[in-house]
Design an enzyme around this catalytic site. Sequence first.
Site, mmCIF file in Angstrom:
data_model
loop_
_atom_site.group_PDB
_atom_site.id
_atom_site.type_symbol
_atom_site.label_atom_id
_atom_site.label_comp_id
_atom_site.label_asym_id
_atom_site.label_seq_id
_atom_site.Cartn_x
_atom_site.Cartn_y
_atom_site.Cartn_z
ATOM 1 N N HIS A 108 11.070 35.324 44.552
ATOM 2 C CA HIS A 108 9.651 35.671 44.524
ATOM 3 C C HIS A 108 8.888 34.616 45.311
ATOM 4 O O HIS A 108 9.114 33.416 45.143
ATOM 5 C CB HIS A 108 9.128 35.716 43.086
ATOM 6 C CG HIS A 108 9.631 36.898 42.324
ATOM 7 N ND1 HIS A 108 9.393 37.068 40.982
ATOM 8 C CD2 HIS A 108 10.351 37.980 42.706
ATOM 9 C CE1 HIS A 108 9.945 38.209 40.569
ATOM 10 N NE2 HIS A 108 10.538 38.779 41.598
ATOM 11 N N ASP A 125 11.504 41.099 36.276
ATOM 12 C CA ASP A 125 12.028 41.666 37.516
ATOM 13 C C ASP A 125 13.440 41.156 37.780
ATOM 14 O O ASP A 125 13.645 39.969 37.993
ATOM 15 C CB ASP A 125 11.115 41.290 38.695
ATOM 16 C CG ASP A 125 11.608 41.863 40.017
ATOM 17 O OD1 ASP A 125 11.548 41.154 41.027
ATOM 18 O OD2 ASP A 125 12.086 43.021 40.005
ATOM 19 N N SER A 156 12.955 33.732 40.367
ATOM 20 C CA SER A 156 11.539 33.493 40.646
ATOM 21 C C SER A 156 11.185 32.063 40.263
ATOM 22 O O SER A 156 11.618 31.122 40.911
ATOM 23 C CB SER A 156 10.627 34.532 39.997
ATOM 24 O OG SER A 156 10.654 34.449 38.600
#
Lengths: 278, 189
Positions: free
Chosen positions: B38, B129, B11
């Site tokens: 992301h 995540d 991300s």
Amino acid sequence: MTSTDLPPPIEELEIRLLLEAVFQHSGYDFRQYALASLRRRIRAQMGSERVRTVSGLQEKVLHDGACLQRFLLGLTVTETAMFRDPEFFLAFRTKVVPQLRTYPFVRIWHAGCASGEEVYSMAILLAEEGLLDRCRIYATDVNPCALQQAREGIFPLAAMQDYTTNYIQAGGKVSFSEYYTARYEHAIFRPGLKESVVFAQHNLVTDSSFNEFHMIVCRNVMIYFDKPLQARVHRLFLDSLTRFGFLGLGSKESLTFSACEGCYEPVDRRAKLYRRVQ
Amino acid sequence: MRFAIVVVGASLGGLEAMETLLAGLPEQFALPVAVVLHRPSQESDLAELLQRHCVLPVGEPEDKMGIEAGRVYLAPAGYHLLVEAGSFALSTDPPVCHARPSIDVLFESAADAYRDRVVGVALTGASQDGARGLATIKGRGGFAIVQDPAQAQSPVLPEAVLAATAVDRVLPIAEVAPLLAGLSQLTVR
């Protein structure tokens, strides 16, 4: 690429048994849903139902009616937004609407309408194009809770900012807030938009065609189906489309992997809009 | 072949890290590579950006697209990317750790579909995540690589991974692609 030659893990076997049990017990058929996303949802249900195994979930689903209802709702819920993927609605406005104008009466089927945001979007767009009073939109979904929300036409006020952006990018002509009344945290959409809409429960897996349409919209619903089921639903759509009728899919869906591809020509490849030619 | 697929997640800071990683993959790379970065829900030219740094074709898969070796598949904005045996699947289920596409969703589906034949790579990232997903890959007998947190633009994800599971390698970003090239050639199981 194939997975290993080991026998399928126990969980996958249990899932097949669960789906067979649910089908025989309730008539809802998830046996041809795409495995990866189905598995995630089943595991989430196991967590919320506090069972350790898929077999444990099966026991509860068969013997506890409320659990069955939660299960059915959980597997059939899908997400949507107003003017979702604005380029789809813009392409619909500029390329499809001029063709629809040539018909005295237009029937549109929103298959898998979920809580209805895209249905209201389409009604707004058709109203702006002066076509809504000649249209009948059939909005169907398998999930009765989503359908009830769609009937009410009340959406979270907090979402309206993003929806306004989408609406503008989709070629919206007025101030978006003209279409709803704000009350507390809700946006209540103008009841007049619903006059041209029929809401009904319909299961794409088990139910058959019920009319002939000039346009069918089914966006980000079939991603939850496996390839053979997608093929079957595409045949259902073909049976339900007039010659030269239009089909609209989600932004990452395609006809490429379907046998029906040859029956359509692309109207807008990026927007996933197609026209039946055979 | 020992491995069937490489899955990568990142991300914050991930664009630069991914560009470095992809630039290091050789032309005849023998595995498919699936990537979650992301990204904002409506932006769409990330694949083209990454393509400039990569000799392998980079694209966003459509639902049910077949998985082919030597190609890089980028999760599309606003969808979760899942792997089934031989093809990709998409979902619009709610965000996981506020992310859609989610790294965990990709990683866990790869571990389900390919069992111990998955190489998972976690790079710089600002949320958890991916930690659970890489732990799942490792738990099924796959190979886990994490970017050195000391060098990652955001160490949150690498550190979360290290807390969640014993990884096989902790590496500076420049060494990831050469390792992947080596792993892709392994035949012994």
